[in-house]
Write an enzyme that holds these catalytic residues in place. Structure first.
Site, short mmCIF file in Angstrom:
data_model
loop_
_atom_site.label_atom_id
_atom_site.label_comp_id
_atom_site.label_asym_id
_atom_site.label_seq_id
_atom_site.Cartn_x
_atom_site.Cartn_y
_atom_site.Cartn_z
N ASP A 149 0.81 -1.22 0.00
CA ASP A 149 0.00 0.00 0.00
C ASP A 149 0.85 1.28 0.00
OD1 ASP A 149 -1.96 -1.90 0.38
OD2 ASP A 149 -2.94 -0.82 2.02
N ASP A 150 0.19 2.34 -0.40
CA ASP A 150 0.66 3.74 -0.24
C ASP A 150 1.73 4.17 -1.24
OD1 ASP A 150 -1.03 3.47 1.92
OD2 ASP A 150 0.45 3.99 3.44
N HIS B 24 -6.17 2.97 -3.90
CA HIS B 24 -6.04 3.29 -2.47
C HIS B 24 -6.36 4.76 -2.23
CE1 HIS B 24 -4.94 2.16 1.53
NE2 HIS B 24 -3.79 2.81 1.58
N HIS C 297 -5.16 9.57 0.55
CA HIS C 297 -5.08 8.77 1.78
C HIS C 297 -5.83 9.42 2.93
CE1 HIS C 297 -3.29 5.90 4.70
NE2 HIS C 297 -3.13 5.16 3.63
N HIS D 238 3.70 -2.19 3.17
CA HIS D 238 3.74 -0.85 2.57
C HIS D 238 5.06 -0.67 1.82
CE1 HIS D 238 0.84 -0.61 5.86
NE2 HIS D 238 0.23 0.32 5.14
NI NI Z 1 -2.60 3.13 3.31
#
Ligand code: NI
Length: 302
Positions: free
Chosen positions: A113-114, A163, A167, A254
């Site tokens: 993620d991210d 995603h 955020h 991540h």
């Molecule tokens: Ni995230």
């Protein structure tokens, strides 16, 4: 007035004059550009081409020029028509292999993620070397910084999930902002790769179940979380992850932290020894095409 003060006054005056001229040049060039059609697959990248600007016959492909043009458009957006040329590919991409069947195989879905970030490229190299597929839940902000990595993900058989752009906590946003957070990333990925992500992971796993926008997607969460964002140590990450992983797990990592990427080789080696196959989220659930995608349901593992 002593001569020194006089000199510095003159210097200041000249400086203001120069700044004024530069400002006027900026305004003039903006109006000169007004009404032109701007062509380009993405702003601020090396691929950017502005053929028609300033009536110059040859295309500009340099990064510097693209950034300058982008700034001018931002100063006066209504004066420009932005045209993104269609991306033509031989066939559309779907992140599922024919030979993978997670109803029979021991599957695990690694999810990152991210990103994308500067750590994503070495991660992609690692995954390629280990012949492992993964799913990247990308942020719009990060795509703007590393757009070229999206195509690499697709070329190497991975899945891209949404995603959101910033955020933010979707549970606290009004539905129109949830729509913009999701749609902007969907369009960014599509404009960059010709692939439309069909799975969503809300930031922090927080969302409003009644939101009509999210009802259009499967919500993909996780059931194994080694807290890599907190520990930032590859050994600890592996120690935390190992006991949580079971058949059909979705593991949350991540790719913005170097330590998470450093944990991957050992993680893959250990799980490979136990017979695990590393699959995309769509492979894990057997979503073989668009029609197989369930909407508005939550998935934490198989
Ligand atoms: Ni995230």
């Amino acid at each position: 007035m002593n001569p020194k003060t006089q000199t510095s006054d003159q210097t200041l005056f000249m400086l203001f004059l120069a700044m004024g001229c530069l400002w006027l040049m900026g305004v003039a060039s903006t109006s000169l550009l007004s009404g032109k059609t701007v062509k380009g697959p993405s702003f601020g990248t090396i691929d950017y081409k502005a053929y028609t600007l300033l009536n110059i016959a040859r295309p500009y492909t340099t990064k510097v020029k693209a950034v300058k043009i982008k700034k001018r458009i931002l100063m006066n957006p209504s004066a420009f028509t932005i045209v993104r040329p269609p991306i033509i590919k031989e066939k559309s991409y779907w992140p599922v292999r024919e030979e993978v069947d997670c109803s029979k195989q021991k599957c695990i879905a690694l999810t990152f993620d991210d990103g994308p970030s500067e750590n994503t490229k070495p991660l992609l190299e690692l995954l390629k070397a280990k012949k492992a597929r993964a799913t990247f839940f990308v942020l719009g902000l990060q795509i703007e910084l590393f757009p070229q990595l999206l195509q690499k993900m697709i070329d190497e058989g991975h899945e891209i999930g949404n995603h959101t752009y910033h955020h933010k906590n979707l549970a606290t946003l009004p539905s129109d902002q949830v729509a913009s957070e999701i749609n902007s990333v969907e369009n960014l990925v599509y404009n960059t790769t010709n692939y439309r992500p069909h799975i969503v992971r809300p930031p922090m796993g927080e969302y409003n179940a009644a939101d009509p926008v999210l009802a259009n997607y499967p919500i993909v969460l996780w059931n194994a979380d080694p807290w890599d964002w907190r520990y930032r140590n590859p050994v600890v990450i592996n120690n935390e992850a190992t006991p949580q992983i079971k058949l059909g797990s979705i593991l949350l990592l991540h790719d913005i932290y170097p330590s998470s990427v450093e944990a991957v080789p050992k993680l893959i080696d250990n799980l490979s020894q136990q017979g695990y196959v590393f699959v995309t989220v769509s492979e894990l659930f057997g979503w073989k095409d668009e029609s197989a995608i369930p909407k508005g349901q939550i998935f934490r593992g198989r």
